[in-house]
Design a protein around this motif. Structure first.
Motif, PDB file in Angstrom:
ATOM      1  N   ARG A   2      31.265 -20.434 -17.650  1.00  0.00           N
ATOM      2  CA  ARG A   2      31.076 -20.808 -19.036  1.00  0.00           C
ATOM      3  C   ARG A   2      31.614 -19.727 -19.967  1.00  0.00           C
ATOM      4  N   ARG A   3      31.514 -18.441 -19.498  1.00  0.00           N
ATOM      5  CA  ARG A   3      32.031 -17.374 -20.340  1.00  0.00           C
ATOM      6  C   ARG A   3      33.547 -17.450 -20.435  1.00  0.00           C
ATOM      7  N   VAL A   4      34.190 -17.911 -19.374  1.00  0.00           N
ATOM      8  CA  VAL A   4      35.641 -17.974 -19.370  1.00  0.00           C
ATOM      9  C   VAL A   4      36.141 -19.201 -20.120  1.00  0.00           C
ATOM     10  N   PHE A   5      35.643 -20.369 -19.740  1.00  0.00           N
ATOM     11  CA  PHE A   5      36.118 -21.614 -20.339  1.00  0.00           C
ATOM     12  C   PHE A   5      35.251 -22.090 -21.510  1.00  0.00           C
ATOM     13  N   GLY A   6      34.056 -21.527 -21.591  1.00  0.00           N
ATOM     14  CA  GLY A   6      33.158 -21.966 -22.666  1.00  0.00           C
ATOM     15  C   GLY A   6      32.413 -23.245 -22.297  1.00  0.00           C
ATOM     16  N   ALA A   7      31.323 -23.450 -22.984  1.00  0.00           N
ATOM     17  CA  ALA A   7      30.517 -24.650 -22.725  1.00  0.00           C
ATOM     18  C   ALA A   7      31.143 -25.866 -23.399  1.00  0.00           C
ATOM     19  N   LYS A   8      30.928 -27.008 -22.771  1.00  0.00           N
ATOM     20  CA  LYS A   8      31.470 -28.247 -23.318  1.00  0.00           C
ATOM     21  C   LYS A   8      30.669 -28.670 -24.546  1.00  0.00           C
ATOM     22  N   LYS A   9      31.362 -28.875 -25.620  1.00  0.00           N
ATOM     23  CA  LYS A   9      30.696 -29.272 -26.859  1.00  0.00           C
ATOM     24  C   LYS A   9      30.457 -30.785 -26.873  1.00  0.00           C
ATOM     25  N   ASP A  10      29.300 -31.120 -27.423  1.00  0.00           N
ATOM     26  CA  ASP A  10      28.990 -32.551 -27.568  1.00  0.00           C
ATOM     27  C   ASP A  10      29.834 -33.161 -28.680  1.00  0.00           C
ATOM     28  N   LYS A  11      30.313 -34.331 -28.409  1.00  0.00           N
ATOM     29  CA  LYS A  11      31.129 -35.001 -29.411  1.00  0.00           C
ATOM     30  C   LYS A  11      30.257 -35.492 -30.556  1.00  0.00           C
ATOM     31  N   GLU A  12      30.734 -35.288 -31.734  1.00  0.00           N
ATOM     32  CA  GLU A  12      30.011 -35.780 -32.892  1.00  0.00           C
ATOM     33  C   GLU A  12      30.166 -37.300 -32.980  1.00  0.00           C
ATOM     34  N   PRO A  13      29.124 -37.980 -33.411  1.00  0.00           N
ATOM     35  CA  PRO A  13      29.238 -39.440 -33.548  1.00  0.00           C
ATOM     36  C   PRO A  13      30.232 -39.802 -34.631  1.00  0.00           C
ATOM     37  N   PRO A  14      30.959 -40.872 -34.443  1.00  0.00           N
ATOM     38  CA  PRO A  14      31.947 -41.254 -35.464  1.00  0.00           C
ATOM     39  C   PRO A  14      31.245 -41.630 -36.760  1.00  0.00           C
ATOM     40  N   PRO A  15      31.899 -41.401 -37.874  1.00  0.00           N
ATOM     41  CA  PRO A  15      31.278 -41.742 -39.161  1.00  0.00           C
ATOM     42  C   PRO A  15      31.117 -43.250 -39.297  1.00  0.00           C
ATOM     43  N   SER A  16      30.077 -43.601 -39.953  1.00  0.00           N
ATOM     44  CA  SER A  16      29.833 -45.021 -40.191  1.00  0.00           C
ATOM     45  C   SER A  16      30.678 -45.520 -41.360  1.00  0.00           C
ATOM     46  N   LEU A  17      30.666 -46.808 -41.551  1.00  0.00           N
ATOM     47  CA  LEU A  17      31.434 -47.387 -42.658  1.00  0.00           C
ATOM     48  C   LEU A  17      30.897 -46.922 -44.010  1.00  0.00           C
ATOM     49  N   ASN A  18      29.601 -46.791 -44.092  1.00  0.00           N
ATOM     50  CA  ASN A  18      29.034 -46.328 -45.366  1.00  0.00           C
ATOM     51  C   ASN A  18      29.421 -44.881 -45.657  1.00  0.00           C
ATOM     52  N   ASP A  19      29.426 -44.043 -44.596  1.00  0.00           N
ATOM     53  CA  ASP A  19      29.811 -42.643 -44.805  1.00  0.00           C
ATOM     54  C   ASP A  19      31.277 -42.548 -45.239  1.00  0.00           C
ATOM     55  N   ALA A  20      32.143 -43.307 -44.574  1.00  0.00           N
ATOM     56  CA  ALA A  20      33.559 -43.269 -44.938  1.00  0.00           C
ATOM     57  C   ALA A  20      33.759 -43.800 -46.357  1.00  0.00           C
ATOM     58  N   SER A  21      33.043 -44.866 -46.718  1.00  0.00           N
ATOM     59  CA  SER A  21      33.186 -45.423 -48.068  1.00  0.00           C
ATOM     60  C   SER A  21      32.686 -44.445 -49.126  1.00  0.00           C
ATOM     61  N   ASP A  22      31.594 -43.756 -48.855  1.00  0.00           N
ATOM     62  CA  ASP A  22      31.076 -42.776 -49.819  1.00  0.00           C
ATOM     63  C   ASP A  22      32.054 -41.606 -49.997  1.00  0.00           C
ATOM     64  N   ARG A  23      32.645 -41.164 -48.889  1.00  0.00           N
ATOM     65  CA  ARG A  23      33.603 -40.058 -48.988  1.00  0.00           C
ATOM     66  C   ARG A  23      34.811 -40.448 -49.814  1.00  0.00           C
ATOM     67  N   ILE A  24      35.327 -41.661 -49.585  1.00  0.00           N
ATOM     68  CA  ILE A  24      36.496 -42.112 -50.351  1.00  0.00           C
ATOM     69  C   ILE A  24      36.136 -42.285 -51.828  1.00  0.00           C
ATOM     70  N   ASN A  25      34.939 -42.754 -52.106  1.00  0.00           N
ATOM     71  CA  ASN A  25      34.535 -42.925 -53.506  1.00  0.00           C
ATOM     72  C   ASN A  25      34.446 -41.574 -54.224  1.00  0.00           C
ATOM     73  N   LYS A  26      33.974 -40.553 -53.517  1.00  0.00           N
ATOM     74  CA  LYS A  26      33.916 -39.229 -54.129  1.00  0.00           C
ATOM     75  C   LYS A  26      35.321 -38.706 -54.431  1.00  0.00           C
ATOM     76  N   ARG A  27      36.257 -38.906 -53.491  1.00  0.00           N
ATOM     77  CA  ARG A  27      37.633 -38.496 -53.748  1.00  0.00           C
ATOM     78  C   ARG A  27      38.212 -39.265 -54.931  1.00  0.00           C
ATOM     79  N   GLY A  28      37.916 -40.535 -55.017  1.00  0.00           N
ATOM     80  CA  GLY A  28      38.413 -41.306 -56.149  1.00  0.00           C
ATOM     81  C   GLY A  28      37.852 -40.800 -57.474  1.00  0.00           C
ATOM     82  N   GLU A  29      36.579 -40.404 -57.479  1.00  0.00           N
ATOM     83  CA  GLU A  29      36.003 -39.875 -58.714  1.00  0.00           C
ATOM     84  C   GLU A  29      36.687 -38.566 -59.135  1.00  0.00           C
ATOM     85  N   SER A  30      36.979 -37.699 -58.148  1.00  0.00           N
ATOM     86  CA  SER A  30      37.678 -36.446 -58.496  1.00  0.00           C
ATOM     87  C   SER A  30      39.086 -36.723 -59.016  1.00  0.00           C
TER      88      SER A  30
END
Length: 236
Positions: A2-30
């Motif tokens: 593990r010191r050489v190759f490192g521990a395997k990281k858990d994959k983050e869950p994919p963003p939901s549709l609401n999360d993606a929509s909120d992020r795009i709306n914030k970019r649109g506001e900026s």
């Protein structure tokens, strides 16, 4: 290892549709805020162009205004792209919600179908038909009982329509004879039968009290037909 190759990281869950929509709306506001700021700069440059005379100074102001306008058009393109992405995400979210609703509907229908099957096992159509037949028989018997209890006694049942009309005609004739004597019924009219005394030749009944023949002219009688008592003088 593990010191050489490192521990395997858990994959983050994919963003939901609401999360993606909120992020795009914030970019649109900026992006909208940037466009408003550039609109303010363009308005200021427009006033400067009006106030300056034609020449190098006016051309420099126009060049800066042209650069700001290009930035505005770029931001407007980004905003339109973000709006299109938001629209696509909304469509996908709507379709996903529709599928979820359909799954819930199917689950509810399956549960209701299972309950109905269990209930139908306890109810048989043959039992219902037998129950209906029994109820009809009971109603017929009840009607017969009511008719039997409501039947009149000593009333002939063999009277037909001809008998009825003959009886009515005879009754009408009897009523016509009763009303001939000036509208007075026969039972109120005077009796025309001969006197029984005349048929038997009996003497008429005396009208008063009986008086003996020898005393009829000489002796007075009292109210009862006896000889009257003379009034006696009362001595003191």
């Amino acid at each position: 290892m593990r010191r050489v190759f490192g521990a395997k990281k858990d994959k983050e869950p994919p963003p939901s549709l609401n999360d993606a929509s909120d992020r795009i709306n914030k970019r649109g506001e900026s992006v909208d805020e940037k466009i408003k700021r550039l609109d303010g700069e363009l308005a200021r440059y427009k006033e400067q162009i009006k106030k300056t005379r034609p020449g190098p100074a006016q051309e420099a102001v126009k060049a800066r205004a042209m650069r700001v306008l290009k930035q505005k058009r770029m931001y407007e393109g980004q905003r339109d792209m973000l709006y299109n992405q938001t629209f696509n995400l909304d469509q996908v979210a709507f379709a996903s919600e529709g599928i979820k609703d359909a799954q819930q509907t199917m689950s509810a229908l399956k549960s209701a179908n299972k309950e109905l099957k269990g209930m139908m096992k306890t109810v048989k159509i043959q039992d219902i038909d037998n129950l209906q037949d029994e109820m009809l028989d009971m109603m017929d018997i009840s009607n017969e009982i009511q008719e039997s209890l409501g039947r009149s006694y000593s009333v002939p049942d063999d009277i037909d329509e001809d008998d009825l009309m003959g009886e009515l005609d005879a009754l009408e004739a009897d009523m016509g004879q009763e009303t001939e004597g000036e509208g007075v019924p026969s039972y109120l009219q005077p009796d025309n039968e001969p006197d029984l005394n005349e048929e038997l030749n009996l003497p008429p009944a005396p009208s008063g009290h009986a008086v003996p023949a020898g005393r009829a002219n000489n002796q007075t009688v009292d109210e009862y037909g006896f000889p009257a008592v003379p009034n006696a003088s009362i001595r003191n």
